[in-house]
Design a protein around this motif. Structure first.
Motif, short mmCIF file in Angstrom:
data_model
loop_
_atom_site.label_atom_id
_atom_site.label_comp_id
_atom_site.label_asym_id
_atom_site.label_seq_id
_atom_site.Cartn_x
_atom_site.Cartn_y
_atom_site.Cartn_z
N LYS A 193 76.12 20.54 1.92
CA LYS A 193 77.13 21.60 1.91
C LYS A 193 76.42 22.94 2.02
N ALA A 194 77.17 23.97 2.39
CA ALA A 194 76.60 25.31 2.51
C ALA A 194 75.91 25.70 1.22
N GLY A 195 74.71 26.26 1.36
CA GLY A 195 73.93 26.69 0.21
C GLY A 195 72.87 25.71 -0.22
N ASP A 196 72.96 24.43 0.21
CA ASP A 196 71.94 23.45 -0.14
C ASP A 196 70.61 23.84 0.46
N ARG A 197 69.54 23.62 -0.29
CA ARG A 197 68.18 23.83 0.20
C ARG A 197 67.67 22.48 0.68
N ILE A 198 67.07 22.46 1.86
CA ILE A 198 66.59 21.22 2.45
C ILE A 198 65.18 21.39 2.99
N ARG A 199 64.50 20.25 3.14
CA ARG A 199 63.17 20.20 3.76
C ARG A 199 63.27 19.29 4.97
N LEU A 200 62.79 19.76 6.11
CA LEU A 200 62.83 18.97 7.33
C LEU A 200 61.78 17.87 7.29
N LEU A 201 62.20 16.65 7.59
CA LEU A 201 61.29 15.52 7.70
C LEU A 201 60.94 15.24 9.15
N SER A 202 61.95 15.26 10.04
CA SER A 202 61.70 15.09 11.46
C SER A 202 62.89 15.62 12.25
N MET A 203 62.60 16.08 13.48
CA MET A 203 63.63 16.65 14.33
C MET A 203 63.41 16.19 15.76
N ASP A 204 64.48 15.74 16.39
CA ASP A 204 64.44 15.30 17.78
C ASP A 204 64.91 16.46 18.65
N ASP A 205 63.98 17.36 19.00
CA ASP A 205 64.31 18.56 19.77
C ASP A 205 63.10 18.93 20.62
N PRO A 206 63.29 19.46 21.82
CA PRO A 206 62.16 19.85 22.67
C PRO A 206 61.28 20.94 22.04
N ASP A 207 61.86 21.80 21.21
CA ASP A 207 61.12 22.86 20.53
C ASP A 207 61.47 22.80 19.04
N PRO A 208 60.98 21.74 18.34
CA PRO A 208 61.43 21.49 16.98
C PRO A 208 60.90 22.50 15.95
N ILE A 209 61.62 22.57 14.85
CA ILE A 209 61.13 23.24 13.65
C ILE A 209 60.02 22.33 13.11
N PRO A 210 58.90 22.87 12.62
CA PRO A 210 57.84 22.00 12.10
C PRO A 210 58.30 21.21 10.87
N ALA A 211 57.90 19.94 10.82
CA ALA A 211 58.20 19.10 9.65
C ALA A 211 57.65 19.78 8.40
N GLY A 212 58.40 19.70 7.31
CA GLY A 212 58.01 20.32 6.05
C GLY A 212 58.63 21.69 5.84
N THR A 213 59.23 22.27 6.88
CA THR A 213 59.84 23.59 6.77
C THR A 213 61.07 23.50 5.87
N ILE A 214 61.25 24.52 5.03
CA ILE A 214 62.37 24.62 4.10
C ILE A 214 63.46 25.48 4.74
N GLY A 215 64.71 25.12 4.49
CA GLY A 215 65.83 25.90 5.01
C GLY A 215 67.02 25.86 4.08
N THR A 216 68.02 26.67 4.40
CA THR A 216 69.27 26.72 3.65
C THR A 216 70.42 26.36 4.58
N VAL A 217 71.24 25.41 4.15
CA VAL A 217 72.39 24.99 4.95
C VAL A 217 73.40 26.13 4.99
N VAL A 218 73.85 26.48 6.20
CA VAL A 218 74.85 27.53 6.39
C VAL A 218 76.24 26.92 6.54
N ALA A 219 76.35 25.85 7.33
CA ALA A 219 77.63 25.20 7.57
C ALA A 219 77.40 23.76 8.01
N VAL A 220 78.42 22.93 7.81
CA VAL A 220 78.35 21.52 8.17
C VAL A 220 79.57 21.19 9.02
#
Length: 76
Positions: A8-35
């Motif tokens: 939900k919005a406001g959750d703090r998350i850590r990226l484990l893996s991303m399937d994207d041509p220009d991914p965010i690096p694994a281990g990066t921390i972020g905040t959920v804005v919307a779902v």
């Protein structure tokens, strides 16, 4: 395969893996804005550290919710 996403919005998350041509690096921390639930996947809008925002597609992208308390973010 589990496709339910309970972030939900406001959750703090850590990226484990991303399937994207220009991914965010694994281990990066972020905040959920919307779902945005879709039929068999979920789009998650995230503001990542480093002033980058890139949406997740779950699945296949993988993240974990982290504890947002200050003592756990500092590594103490």
């Amino acid at each position: 395969m589990k496709t339910k996403c309970d972030f939900k919005a406001g959750d703090r998350i850590r990226l484990l893996s991303m399937d994207d041509p220009d991914p965010i690096p694994a281990g990066t921390i972020g905040t959920v804005v919307a779902v945005y639930p879709q039929s068999d996947w979920t789009q998650v809008d995230v503001n990542w550290e480093g002033d980058r925002s890139l949406m997740l597609s779950i699945p296949p992208d993988q993240v974990q919710r982290i504890d947002a308390s200050p003592q756990n973010q500092s590594g103490e």
